[in-house]
Design a protein around this motif. Sequence first.
Motif, short mmCIF file in Angstrom:
data_model
loop_
_atom_site.label_atom_id
_atom_site.label_comp_id
_atom_site.label_asym_id
_atom_site.label_seq_id
_atom_site.Cartn_x
_atom_site.Cartn_y
_atom_site.Cartn_z
N GLN A 25 0.85 -1.18 0.00
CA GLN A 25 0.00 0.00 0.00
C GLN A 25 0.89 1.24 0.00
N ASP A 27 0.90 5.37 0.17
CA ASP A 27 0.16 6.60 0.42
C ASP A 27 0.74 7.65 -0.51
N ASP A 74 6.09 4.76 6.77
CA ASP A 74 5.90 6.01 7.51
C ASP A 74 7.20 6.45 8.19
#
Length: 97
Positions: A25, A27, A74
């Motif tokens: 995934q 972002d 992140d």
Amino acid sequence: MKSQDETLEEWCRALLQAYKLEDVQVDVNAVLALAGVAAHAVVRLTAPLTTFIAGFAAGLAAAPGREMDAASMDAALAVARSLAEDYDAEAAGTPGE
């Protein structure tokens, strides 16, 4: 005609598929925000370099045999963002702000 957002999402999916990373995934907005910080805090050409190295670091952080997770990505983005912001502050003569 596709919107810019649709094109970005389509391109992201195509890249992930080409690298056999369909389950990862991304972002897109976070990556683009990091590119913006680097481009404005350092120099414009650091945007692609910063996002590439942050992504590479996130991949290494996932370690062989582990799946890439959002926390690794992140953390890699945060390191690069902080470094770019610190660079900008030092260039302005205000380190640590």
